[in-house]
Write an enzyme that holds these catalytic residues in place. Sequence first.
Site, mmCIF file in Angstrom:
data_model
loop_
_atom_site.group_PDB
_atom_site.id
_atom_site.type_symbol
_atom_site.label_atom_id
_atom_site.label_comp_id
_atom_site.label_asym_id
_atom_site.label_seq_id
_atom_site.Cartn_x
_atom_site.Cartn_y
_atom_site.Cartn_z
ATOM 1 N N GLU A 168 0.859 -1.256 -0.087
ATOM 2 C CA GLU A 168 -0.088 0.211 0.035
ATOM 3 C C GLU A 168 0.683 1.257 0.068
ATOM 4 O O GLU A 168 0.846 1.952 0.983
ATOM 5 C CB GLU A 168 -0.937 0.123 1.224
ATOM 6 N N GLU A 367 -5.065 -8.799 1.112
ATOM 7 C CA GLU A 367 -5.511 -8.449 2.479
ATOM 8 C C GLU A 367 -7.072 -8.405 2.380
ATOM 9 O O GLU A 367 -7.433 -7.737 1.324
ATOM 10 C CB GLU A 367 -4.835 -7.207 3.040
HETATM 11 C C1 BG6 Z 1 -3.962 -2.421 5.588
HETATM 12 C C2 BG6 Z 1 -2.481 -2.226 6.254
HETATM 13 O O1 BG6 Z 1 -4.053 -0.989 5.216
HETATM 14 O O2 BG6 Z 1 -4.733 -2.705 6.692
HETATM 15 C C3 BG6 Z 1 -2.221 -2.995 7.391
HETATM 16 O O3 BG6 Z 1 -1.567 -3.065 5.256
HETATM 17 C C4 BG6 Z 1 -3.444 -2.544 8.496
HETATM 18 O O4 BG6 Z 1 -0.937 -2.777 7.925
HETATM 19 C C5 BG6 Z 1 -4.452 -3.029 7.846
HETATM 20 O O5 BG6 Z 1 -3.253 -2.922 9.664
HETATM 21 C C6 BG6 Z 1 -5.826 -2.789 8.956
HETATM 22 O O6 BG6 Z 1 -5.986 -1.630 9.055
HETATM 23 P P1 BG6 Z 1 -5.820 -0.691 10.584
HETATM 24 O O7 BG6 Z 1 -5.655 0.609 10.286
HETATM 25 O O8 BG6 Z 1 -7.078 -1.176 11.047
HETATM 26 O O9 BG6 Z 1 -4.840 -1.553 11.223
#
Ligand code: BG6
Length: 462
Positions: A168, A367
């Site tokens: 990202e 993800e």
């Molecule tokens: C993604 C990232 O944007 O979302 C992770 O690659 C991140 O590092 C995940 O932890 C979940 O988002 P957040 O902000 O709730 O941790």
Amino acid sequence: MDLQCKFPKDFWWGAAASAPQTEGAADLDRKGKNIWDYWYENEPNRFFNNVGPSVTSNFYHTYKEDIQLMKALNFNSYRTSISWSRLIPGGKGTVNAKAANFYNNVINELIAKGIEPFINLYHFDMPLEMQAIGGWESKEVVKAYVNYARTCFQLFGDRVKRWTTFNEPIVPAEGGYLYNFHYPDIVDFKKAIQVAYNTMVASAKAIKEFRKLNIEGGKIGIVLSLSPTYPRSHNPADIKAASIADLMINRSFLDPSVKGCYPEELIKLLKEYNHLPDYNVDELEEIKNNTIDYLGVNYYQPRRAKAKACLPNLEAPFMPDYFFDNYEMPGRKMNPYRGWEIYEKGIYDIMINIKENYDNIESFVSENGMGVENEERFLKDDFIQDDYRIKFIKDHLRWLNKAIEEGCNAKGYHLWTFMDNWSWLNAYKNRYGLVSVDIETQKRTIKKSGYWYKELIKNNGF
Ligand code: BG6
């Protein structure tokens, strides 16, 4: 067995995580500081419940047991990242032998358990010394990153066949230079654009190094956070607003990564507002000649946009939102803890877009997941009964499956995440894992979703 949703043979099932969110041991064995260590030291109040990055989920010490647990859940693949400031303290110079040893152990352990390692080079964690000379604003840092990337390929490329240059890359640009959720916590659109551009140059240069080494069976890609963008209505003004949002937020990374060039409309827009970054033709040539082999898609939420209701304040800092307002669709389904809309069909729309407009490049969901606060509420019989997470995964997988049936080249699904981990400024507020982590005792307990995921993988569907 009769399944509603069956996935292709050899589908990658597993989860994603990152070094700074799981390893802990932040000042052990010569690890250098990164921007998160530094920011926490200086402003701990910015982090949820004042929890910083020093221990996180202790993976540095527990990787063997954790990988054993991944195997117990039937994972066949797992993504994590290498911490640049651990492997090369300070960002340039000699390799930290203890860090190399640690990553060798993790990689060997994964392979021994039949889990393919997907290794990412950069997950938001700039070494502090590199930030001191400008971070991604600086071409010096790009150079140091390329050396670091080459070092990783040389050290681990004999066993790691799936690499990604960045996770990202938009997030450090928007978090650190526009919206105050990453260090250096400044607001400056021109710098944000430079940071975004320089990371694309860094990615292309790392890919070039990778190709030079001719790693047998090796593939290199990038992980992008993609938010399909929907206009409020068919009104041309709304459609224009959504298309500019899409240009700035998705295509600014997707096009150079896959097609090797920036969208003409984006260049025109930035030029018009005098926000083009400092670039040169050699860099553009490198971007053109070093596109990715495969694409990781992180999908959490869609973006909805509408035409601006009011003229922007010309004295306020320039923002992408100069061109559109975010639209809150009535009746949208929300994850209230994270404040993100849940829109399962988004995953299908992304895949169809990749099929139709990006040459159906090999891809996977790198993800997707649901962070929930205060999950102890759902403890019953000593484990967390997270039926909402099972539903979330199923509802997304149905749409992914449909995309595959329609010919999309999607090869896998990685949940965010395997075990609860540290989420930057949100620290341990929202839990995402298939396995819960007690941050006092570091005890791991499989959640109901973990047992369900295990069966999902076993049956290659549900
Ligand atoms: C993604 C990232 O944007 O979302 C992770 O690659 C991140 O590092 C995940 O932890 C979940 O988002 P957040 O902000 O709730 O941790």
